[in-house]
Write an enzyme that holds these catalytic residues in place. Sequence first.
Site, short mmCIF file in Angstrom:
data_model
loop_
_atom_site.label_atom_id
_atom_site.label_comp_id
_atom_site.label_asym_id
_atom_site.label_seq_id
_atom_site.Cartn_x
_atom_site.Cartn_y
_atom_site.Cartn_z
N ASP A 102 0.85 -1.19 0.00
CA ASP A 102 0.00 0.00 0.00
C ASP A 102 0.88 1.24 0.00
O ASP A 102 2.00 1.23 0.52
CB ASP A 102 -0.90 0.03 1.24
CG ASP A 102 -2.01 -1.01 1.19
OD1 ASP A 102 -2.25 -1.57 0.10
OD2 ASP A 102 -2.63 -1.27 2.23
N ARG A 103 0.34 2.30 -0.54
CA ARG A 103 1.10 3.55 -0.64
C ARG A 103 1.64 4.01 0.72
O ARG A 103 2.77 4.47 0.84
CB ARG A 103 0.18 4.63 -1.22
CG ARG A 103 0.87 5.94 -1.51
CD ARG A 103 -0.08 6.90 -2.20
NE ARG A 103 0.56 8.14 -2.51
CZ ARG A 103 -0.01 9.12 -3.21
NH1 ARG A 103 -1.25 8.97 -3.65
NH2 ARG A 103 0.63 10.24 -3.45
#
Length: 305
Positions: A121-122
């Site tokens: 995930d970012r």
Amino acid sequence: GQRLDNFLLRHLKGVPKTHVYRIIRSGEVRVNKGRAAADTRVAEGDVVRVPPVRVAQPVAGEVPAPAREFPVLLEDEHLLAIDKPAGVAVHGGSGVSFGVIEQLRRARPMARFLGLVHRLDRETSGVLLIAKKRSALKHLQDQFRERETGKTYLALVLGDWPASTKVIDQPLHKYLLAGPEGSPGAGERRVKVVAKDDPDGMRAITLVKVRQRFAAHTLLEVTIKTGRTHQIRVHLAAQGHPIAGDDKYGDFERNKALHKAGLKRMFLHAWRLRLAHPASQAPVELLAALPPELQGFCQTLETRS
């Protein structure tokens, strides 16, 4: 070997992500003349039929990905393991012009091949694996798919994690947030825990080990045996102990207080990855130390007496 949704997002540049998922759900996308789900794996030789879609024109003067290197944990002729910082997407798409892979390709113009093995995930930092050969990419992705890798994260959760909860075995279901197109959050991907007999549920297994207890938080070592979207975030939140700073599944009021106290990001870090080397088959263990901002925040927490 790619998922159908990822395949389409890669080839239909400029088509909104929500629209891509809509045409898959409606059955307008056909693989070998049959309906297919977003997680269907496409294979060489498959015929994928897509309805007419409007592709946005490239924005004039769009800035290309800047060249950027990242801290290297291990590199040889087959693979590159980096320590991804939080706040950087692994690739461009869905409102992000570029990510780690585009920046690395720009920084290494002589590299013949650079391919993402998996995702983070970012807002998650830590070990990210990139293949430098197509053969290595396939071998490594096969290991991930067959669950032959060991992926362990460090997560700080709210509250006192119960010592008896060591295995979470709860199916997960992906859905898109409802709402008029263009409204905040509409079309965003979310995940929820569903009942064992839910036909849309995908089995997900998470192993939890307490690393350190604080007065109002617990630092956990979390190993995932399945690689579902947002698996750790949803599983921990469903137990009543969301990850500190998680803006999707967390406690929003507590997050505000944590932000004021110095936690400016989600406290989730891909700490350790174990795998077999794609060429030699030798066991490899990659470790990314907890970033300074997370280490520093832990030092501000009161330890449990």
